[in-house]
Design a protein around this motif. Structure first.
Motif, PDB file in Angstrom:
ATOM      1  N   ILE A 226       0.835  -1.198   0.000  1.00 26.45           N
ATOM      2  CA  ILE A 226       0.000   0.000   0.000  1.00 26.45           C
ATOM      3  C   ILE A 226       0.870   1.249   0.000  1.00 26.45           C
ATOM      4  O   ILE A 226       0.597   2.215  -0.721  1.00 26.45           O
ATOM      5  N   ILE A 227       1.934   1.230   0.790  1.00 20.02           N
ATOM      6  CA  ILE A 227       2.858   2.369   0.817  1.00 20.02           C
ATOM      7  C   ILE A 227       3.489   2.564  -0.556  1.00 20.02           C
ATOM      8  O   ILE A 227       3.610   3.682  -1.052  1.00 20.02           O
ATOM      9  N   GLU A 228       3.875   1.460  -1.163  1.00 19.82           N
ATOM     10  CA  GLU A 228       4.474   1.549  -2.503  1.00 19.82           C
ATOM     11  C   GLU A 228       3.470   2.083  -3.523  1.00 19.82           C
ATOM     12  O   GLU A 228       3.833   2.840  -4.424  1.00 19.82           O
ATOM     13  N   LEU A 229       2.210   1.717  -3.377  1.00 20.98           N
ATOM     14  CA  LEU A 229       1.172   2.173  -4.297  1.00 20.98           C
ATOM     15  C   LEU A 229       0.979   3.683  -4.222  1.00 20.98           C
ATOM     16  O   LEU A 229       0.835   4.351  -5.238  1.00 20.98           O
TER      17      LEU A 229
ATOM     18  N   GLU B 137       9.633   8.865  -7.490  1.00 17.61           N
ATOM     19  CA  GLU B 137      11.035   8.796  -7.072  1.00 17.61           C
ATOM     20  C   GLU B 137      11.223   7.977  -5.798  1.00 17.61           C
ATOM     21  O   GLU B 137      12.289   7.419  -5.577  1.00 17.61           O
ATOM     22  N   ASN B 138      10.184   7.876  -4.972  1.00 12.97           N
ATOM     23  CA  ASN B 138      10.307   7.084  -3.745  1.00 12.97           C
ATOM     24  C   ASN B 138       9.941   5.612  -3.938  1.00 12.97           C
ATOM     25  O   ASN B 138      10.222   4.792  -3.068  1.00 12.97           O
TER      26      ASN B 138
ATOM     27  N   ILE C  53      13.001   3.287  -3.871  1.00 16.92           N
ATOM     28  CA  ILE C  53      13.522   3.132  -2.507  1.00 16.92           C
ATOM     29  C   ILE C  53      12.610   2.211  -1.703  1.00 16.92           C
ATOM     30  O   ILE C  53      13.082   1.312  -0.995  1.00 16.92           O
ATOM     31  N   ASN C  54      11.296   2.431  -1.829  1.00 18.28           N
ATOM     32  CA  ASN C  54      10.344   1.582  -1.106  1.00 18.28           C
ATOM     33  C   ASN C  54      10.435   0.133  -1.553  1.00 18.28           C
ATOM     34  O   ASN C  54      10.399  -0.783  -0.738  1.00 18.28           O
ATOM     35  N   LYS C  55      10.572  -0.080  -2.858  1.00 16.91           N
ATOM     36  CA  LYS C  55      10.657  -1.440  -3.402  1.00 16.91           C
ATOM     37  C   LYS C  55      11.896  -2.158  -2.867  1.00 16.91           C
ATOM     38  O   LYS C  55      11.821  -3.307  -2.442  1.00 16.91           O
ATOM     39  N   LYS C  56      13.020  -1.460  -2.849  1.00 13.93           N
ATOM     40  CA  LYS C  56      14.262  -2.052  -2.330  1.00 13.93           C
ATOM     41  C   LYS C  56      14.149  -2.375  -0.835  1.00 13.93           C
ATOM     42  O   LYS C  56      14.540  -3.450  -0.384  1.00 13.93           O
ATOM     43  N   THR C  57      13.565  -1.466  -0.082  1.00 11.78           N
ATOM     44  CA  THR C  57      13.403  -1.687   1.353  1.00 11.78           C
ATOM     45  C   THR C  57      12.447  -2.833   1.629  1.00 11.78           C
ATOM     46  O   THR C  57      12.686  -3.652   2.515  1.00 11.78           O
ATOM     47  N   VAL C  58      11.368  -2.912   0.862  1.00 11.82           N
ATOM     48  CA  VAL C  58      10.401  -3.999   1.040  1.00 11.82           C
ATOM     49  C   VAL C  58      11.061  -5.340   0.780  1.00 11.82           C
ATOM     50  O   VAL C  58      10.850  -6.311   1.512  1.00 11.82           O
ATOM     51  N   TYR C  59      11.900  -5.427  -0.269  1.00 17.19           N
ATOM     52  CA  TYR C  59      12.582  -6.689  -0.550  1.00 17.19           C
ATOM     53  C   TYR C  59      13.532  -7.068   0.572  1.00 17.19           C
ATOM     54  O   TYR C  59      13.646  -8.243   0.929  1.00 17.19           O
ATOM     55  N   GLN C  60      14.231  -6.108   1.129  1.00 15.25           N
ATOM     56  CA  GLN C  60      15.164  -6.407   2.219  1.00 15.25           C
ATOM     57  C   GLN C  60      14.438  -6.908   3.460  1.00 15.25           C
ATOM     58  O   GLN C  60      14.899  -7.819   4.129  1.00 15.25           O
TER      59      GLN C  60
ATOM     60  N   TRP D 269       2.083  -3.729 -10.755  1.00 15.25           N
ATOM     61  CA  TRP D 269       0.680  -3.353 -10.625  1.00 15.25           C
ATOM     62  C   TRP D 269      -0.104  -4.399  -9.828  1.00 15.25           C
ATOM     63  O   TRP D 269      -0.911  -4.060  -8.963  1.00 15.25           O
ATOM     64  N   MET D 270       0.135  -5.697 -10.118  1.00 11.17           N
ATOM     65  CA  MET D 270      -0.548  -6.772  -9.392  1.00 11.17           C
ATOM     66  C   MET D 270      -0.202  -6.733  -7.912  1.00 11.17           C
ATOM     67  O   MET D 270      -1.078  -6.896  -7.055  1.00 11.17           O
ATOM     68  N   PHE D 271       1.075  -6.520  -7.584  1.00  9.06           N
ATOM     69  CA  PHE D 271       1.504  -6.498  -6.197  1.00  9.06           C
ATOM     70  C   PHE D 271       0.855  -5.337  -5.444  1.00  9.06           C
ATOM     71  O   PHE D 271       0.306  -5.513  -4.360  1.00  9.06           O
ATOM     72  N   LYS D 272       0.900  -4.160  -6.022  1.00 11.57           N
ATOM     73  CA  LYS D 272       0.358  -2.976  -5.352  1.00 11.57           C
ATOM     74  C   LYS D 272      -1.159  -3.055  -5.206  1.00 11.57           C
ATOM     75  O   LYS D 272      -1.697  -2.760  -4.137  1.00 11.57           O
ATOM     76  N   THR D 273      -1.834  -3.457  -6.272  1.00  8.17           N
ATOM     77  CA  THR D 273      -3.294  -3.516  -6.234  1.00  8.17           C
ATOM     78  C   THR D 273      -3.793  -4.586  -5.271  1.00  8.17           C
ATOM     79  O   THR D 273      -4.691  -4.334  -4.466  1.00  8.17           O
ATOM     80  N   SER D 274      -3.203  -5.762  -5.336  1.00  7.43           N
ATOM     81  CA  SER D 274      -3.651  -6.829  -4.428  1.00  7.43           C
ATOM     82  C   SER D 274      -3.262  -6.533  -2.983  1.00  7.43           C
ATOM     83  O   SER D 274      -3.936  -6.985  -2.063  1.00  7.43           O
TER      84      SER D 274
END
Length: 192
Positions: free
Chosen positions: A28-31, A36-37, A40-47, A118-123
Motif C-alpha cells: 500500500i505504501i508503494e502504491l 522517485e520514492n 527506494i520503497n521497493k528495495k526496502t520492502v525486498y530487504q 501493478w498486481m503487487f500494489k493492487t492486491s
C-alpha cells in the motif's frame, strides 16, 4: 479447555493482523508513494519482506484450522455466508504472492515487470479491504445461517452480511492500519 482454544484463536488472529498486515501495508505504501520514492520503497520492502514474505500466512492457516476443528458449526456458517469476500481474499493473497516472486526473482526483466508491480500494489490494497469486510461482517452479527435460506433472499444471506457501511469502513480502516504498521516496521530499515 474452551478458553485455551479461544486464546490460541485470538493469538493467531492478532499475529496475522500485525505481521501479514505489515506485509500488505508495504504494498500500500508503494502504491501511494511518489515515483522517485517507489524505487527506494521497493528495495526496502525486498530487504525486509524477502526472507519471510509468505511465512506470515501460517497464522491465518492456524486460525482457520482451529476454527474448523473447535467450532465446526460456526465455521460452516461463516465460510458459506462469507464465501464471496473470502474467495476474493484468497485470490488477492495468491496474486500478491505471484507478483512478489516474479517481480523480484524473474530472470528476464522486461515490460512484464510493470504488470507484476501493478498486481503487487493492487492486491496489497484490495486484500486487506476484503479482510476488513469479512471481519466487519462477522462483528456486525448480521450473518444469516445459509441453512435457513428459504426465509431470506440471496442478497440477504450472501451479500448484505458483509457489504454494508460498517463492513466497508472496517475494510478501509484495516487497509489504513496495514499501511501504518508497515510504516512503523519499515522506518527502522531506511538509511536516509
Amino acid at each position: 479447555m474452551i478458553y485455551v482454544v479461544l486464546a490460541f484463536l485470538a493469538i493467531s488472529l492478532l499475529l496475522y493482523v500485525l505481521l501479514a498486515g505489515a506485509d500488505f501495508g508495504a504494498g500500500i505504501i508503494e502504491l501511494f508513494s511518489s515515483k522517485e520514492n517507489q524505487a527506494i520503497n521497493k528495495k526496502t520492502v525486498y530487504q525486509v519482506m524477502g526472507p519471510v514474505w509468505e511465512a506470515n500466512h501460517i497464522w491465518i492457516i492456524i486460525l482457520i484450522v482451529i476454527l474448523w476443528i473447535a467450532f465446526p458449526h460456526y465455521y460452516n456458517i461463516l465460510v458459506l455466508a462469507l464465501h464471496i469476500p473470502l474467495t476474493l481474499v484468497l485470490l488477492g493473497i495468491t496474486l500478491r504472492g505471484i507478483a512478489f516472486v516474479f517481480r523480484y526473482y524473474d530472470a528476464y526483466k522486461d515490460s512484464s515487470q510493470i504488470l507484476y508491480d501493478w498486481m503487487f500494489k493492487t492486491s496489497s490494497l484490495v486484500t486487506p479491504i476484503f479482510l476488513g469486510l469479512t471481519m466487519g461482517g462477522v462483528v456486525s452479527g448480521d450473518i444469516i445461517n445459509p441453512s435457513q435460506m428459504e426465509n431470506h433472499s440471496f442478497l440477504e444471506v450472501y451479500i448484505h452480511s458483509w457489504f454494508n457501511v460498517f463492513s466497508i469502513l472496517t475494510g478501509f480502516f484495516y487497509a489504513a492500519l496495514c499501511a501504518f504498521l508497515a510504516s512503523v516496521f519499515l522506518i527502522g530499515e531506511v538509511d536516509d
